[in-house]
Design a protein around this motif. Structure first.
Motif, short mmCIF file in Angstrom:
data_model
loop_
_atom_site.label_atom_id
_atom_site.label_comp_id
_atom_site.label_asym_id
_atom_site.label_seq_id
_atom_site.Cartn_x
_atom_site.Cartn_y
_atom_site.Cartn_z
N ASP A 112 42.12 40.90 67.91
CA ASP A 112 41.61 39.59 67.51
C ASP A 112 40.97 39.63 66.12
N LYS B 298 43.78 39.73 63.54
CA LYS B 298 44.40 38.42 63.38
C LYS B 298 43.53 37.49 62.54
N VAL C 151 53.02 37.97 60.21
CA VAL C 151 53.74 38.39 61.41
C VAL C 151 53.20 39.75 61.78
N GLU D 135 55.21 43.58 71.28
CA GLU D 135 54.68 42.23 71.18
C GLU D 135 54.77 41.76 69.73
N LEU D 136 55.10 40.50 69.55
CA LEU D 136 55.15 39.88 68.23
C LEU D 136 54.21 38.69 68.25
N ASP D 137 53.39 38.59 67.22
CA ASP D 137 52.48 37.46 67.08
C ASP D 137 52.57 37.01 65.63
N TYR D 138 52.48 35.72 65.40
CA TYR D 138 52.48 35.23 64.03
C TYR D 138 51.56 34.03 63.94
N ASP D 139 51.16 33.72 62.71
CA ASP D 139 50.36 32.55 62.46
C ASP D 139 50.88 31.92 61.18
N GLN E 99 56.49 28.49 61.31
CA GLN E 99 57.48 29.28 62.05
C GLN E 99 58.66 29.69 61.15
#
Length: 81
Positions: free
Chosen positions: A21, A24, A35, A51-55, A58
């Motif tokens: 966290d 991020k 990404v 795991e893939l996380d993005y902000d 898209q």
């Protein structure tokens, strides 16, 4: 779409340990998009949790992933050729 120049980031050794966290939040502060791809240690049968996380946007995140793949492909081509 604007041109994005990707470079491989050299590993920095720092003593601070951050949780996911915190990472991020730090990435979101200074970037229009990020990404983050992580994986667990392999289990005894060799499986890994990926795991893939993005902000951010898209489409921009997808563009970053495509650009990153090109960096890996270019590195592999240099090693083979």
């Amino acid at each position: 779409m604007p041109k994005v120049f990707l470079t491989k980031v050299k590993e920095k050794k720092e003593s601070a340990i951050y949780n996911l966290d915190q990472i991020k939040r730090m990435l979101a502060k200074n970037n229009a998009c990020y990404v983050l791809i992580t994986c667990s240690e392999p289990s005894q049968d060799g499986k890994m949790q990926v795991e893939l996380d993005y902000d951010g946007d898209q489409n921009l995140a997808a563009y970053l992933v495509d650009g990153a793949q090109k960096v890996f492909d270019d590195e592999q081509e240099k090693q083979l050729g």
